[in-house]
Design a protein around this motif. Sequence first.
Motif, short mmCIF file in Angstrom:
data_model
loop_
_atom_site.label_atom_id
_atom_site.label_comp_id
_atom_site.label_asym_id
_atom_site.label_seq_id
_atom_site.Cartn_x
_atom_site.Cartn_y
_atom_site.Cartn_z
N UNK A 313 0.88 -1.16 0.00
CA UNK A 313 0.00 0.00 0.00
C UNK A 313 0.92 1.22 0.00
N UNK A 314 0.92 2.02 -1.07
CA UNK A 314 1.98 3.02 -1.26
C UNK A 314 2.28 3.89 -0.05
N UNK A 315 1.25 4.43 0.60
CA UNK A 315 1.50 5.31 1.75
C UNK A 315 2.17 4.55 2.88
N UNK A 316 1.74 3.31 3.11
CA UNK A 316 2.34 2.51 4.18
C UNK A 316 3.74 2.03 3.77
N UNK A 356 1.86 11.23 9.80
CA UNK A 356 0.41 11.26 9.67
C UNK A 356 -0.14 9.88 9.33
N UNK A 357 0.55 9.17 8.42
CA UNK A 357 0.12 7.81 8.07
C UNK A 357 0.20 6.90 9.29
N UNK A 358 1.29 7.01 10.04
CA UNK A 358 1.49 6.18 11.23
C UNK A 358 0.37 6.40 12.25
N UNK A 359 -0.04 7.66 12.42
CA UNK A 359 -1.08 7.98 13.40
C UNK A 359 -2.45 7.46 12.99
N UNK A 360 -2.70 7.33 11.67
CA UNK A 360 -4.01 6.88 11.22
C UNK A 360 -4.19 5.36 11.29
#
Length: 546
Positions: A313-316, A356-360
């Motif tokens: 998953x690109x963002x991850x 931000x990705x980590x927090x979501x």
Amino acid sequence: MEKSILEKIRSEYKPKLPQALKGNVKAVEGEPTNSVRDQQIIKSLFPNTYGMPIVRFEPGEETTHHAINVGVILSGGQAPGGHNVISGLFDEIKRLNPENRLFGFLLGPGGLVSHEYMEITSEIIEDYRNTGGFDIIGSGRTKLETEEQFEKGLQILNKLDIKALVIIGGDDSNTNAAVLAEYYKDHGDGIQVIGVPKTIDGDLKNDQIETSFGFDTATKTYSELIGNIERDCASAQKYWHFVKLMGRSASHIALECALQCHPNVCIVSEEVQANDDSLNDIVDYIAGIVANRAAHGMNYGVVLIPEGLIEFIPAIGRLISELNDLLAEHGDEYKHLDKAEQRRYILEHLSKDNANTFETLPYDVARQLSLERDPHGNVQVSSIETDKLLSRMVAAKLRLWKEEGKFKGHFHTQHHFFGYEGRCAIPSNFDADYCYALGTSAAQLIANGKTGYMAVVKNTTAPTDEWRAGGVPITSMLNLERRNGQLKPVIKKALVDLNGRPFQEYKRHRDEWAAMTCFVYPGPIQYFGPAEVCDTTTITLQLEHQ
């Protein structure tokens, strides 16, 4: 050791060899090779083993072979057929000269460094022919990458008068084999190093390696289990089964099982990455299929999920890449913090977008992404419960749709992870033959004075007589990739080709399989009977060679 009736009968199976390996053999050299990428840097790192030619074996004249001692290592995760590689290696070196001896280093590459070994004799090998597992000498994941390790290994090789070492492993293990071959060649130590391509994940393949051993047996084992689940699913008609399948860096296993079993959903990580899909995009896709089937009275189905999906998953994926570098650089100070402090530490040191990705992410998934890496610097994706994460998110989506009147069915789930179940199965006829031929090829590469080569067998969708055996320089498969925060030479992994026939075949049918119940029940691997039942290869291999 105690054996079941099947094992006793199976031990009598005589693996079939390609015609070129059935008698006297000669090595015919082709054109020089180059690495797949980063040619100048790879050449500078491997000046003694770069650019060697591909080798093919052909029938030859009778030759006298001096006695030689050979070492063998099983490296990394288990794969069906490893014992047959060792059987083929043992039989061939004994055929070349009965005075030849084979020593196995215990529990992987670490046994070479710690000088733990055993001699493999004819009495021992007879107990392991055509059996699954790596228990003849055990396996391990120690990386061979330091001069101290090489020299420690050299001490025991010299003590046992071993002149050739065979490393049976995946891409990382064979990269280690290439490094070791270069070191011993550069120092004039007279030790040959040969690799053998092993991994059930199916991602060690290229123009010269048609398939890694174990993939055939493992996917057939998983497909039997998935078929059983599908039959239960169609019988009870009340559960959605989410099945996570082993395969950390590629979706070959999930795709092959989908082609065999026709589930309602199979997520292919490489497609997720190519489409720049988010986690929510995947959830919407699965939820849409669940809702559509529910609208037609089918509140059940099967979803296949590759183990390594989360990294694609690109963002991850971008988050994981930065986490890898962060943990490689600051791992010592990070690992002594408690859970809450570790989370704060990560958020303070990540870039804004990745923070931000980590927090979501759900807390448990974020926590799993921040745990200690494996010896190769990779996230331990097997510990991430992607199947449960997706089913929870799908359930939440469906609850929302129910409130909006878009979903009127039921959604009850069961979860499965198929990994270890397939790694040590009794090898299929294909893997039994293929592995025995690989072991025989490794012996012939040694007999022909080669080092830094990987044993290969090609044309594997043809009858066994027509298989082509030989060797490929490992350096021809290398490129540079970032590992533990540094660029290192590694064998390039083969991901699912979205333009390839296997994926295109799945793509042609997936809408039908999603809407209808088209389950196929492959049943168990067959060892005795007609060739069209017992000797078939995977659907992936058949499609790739049409």
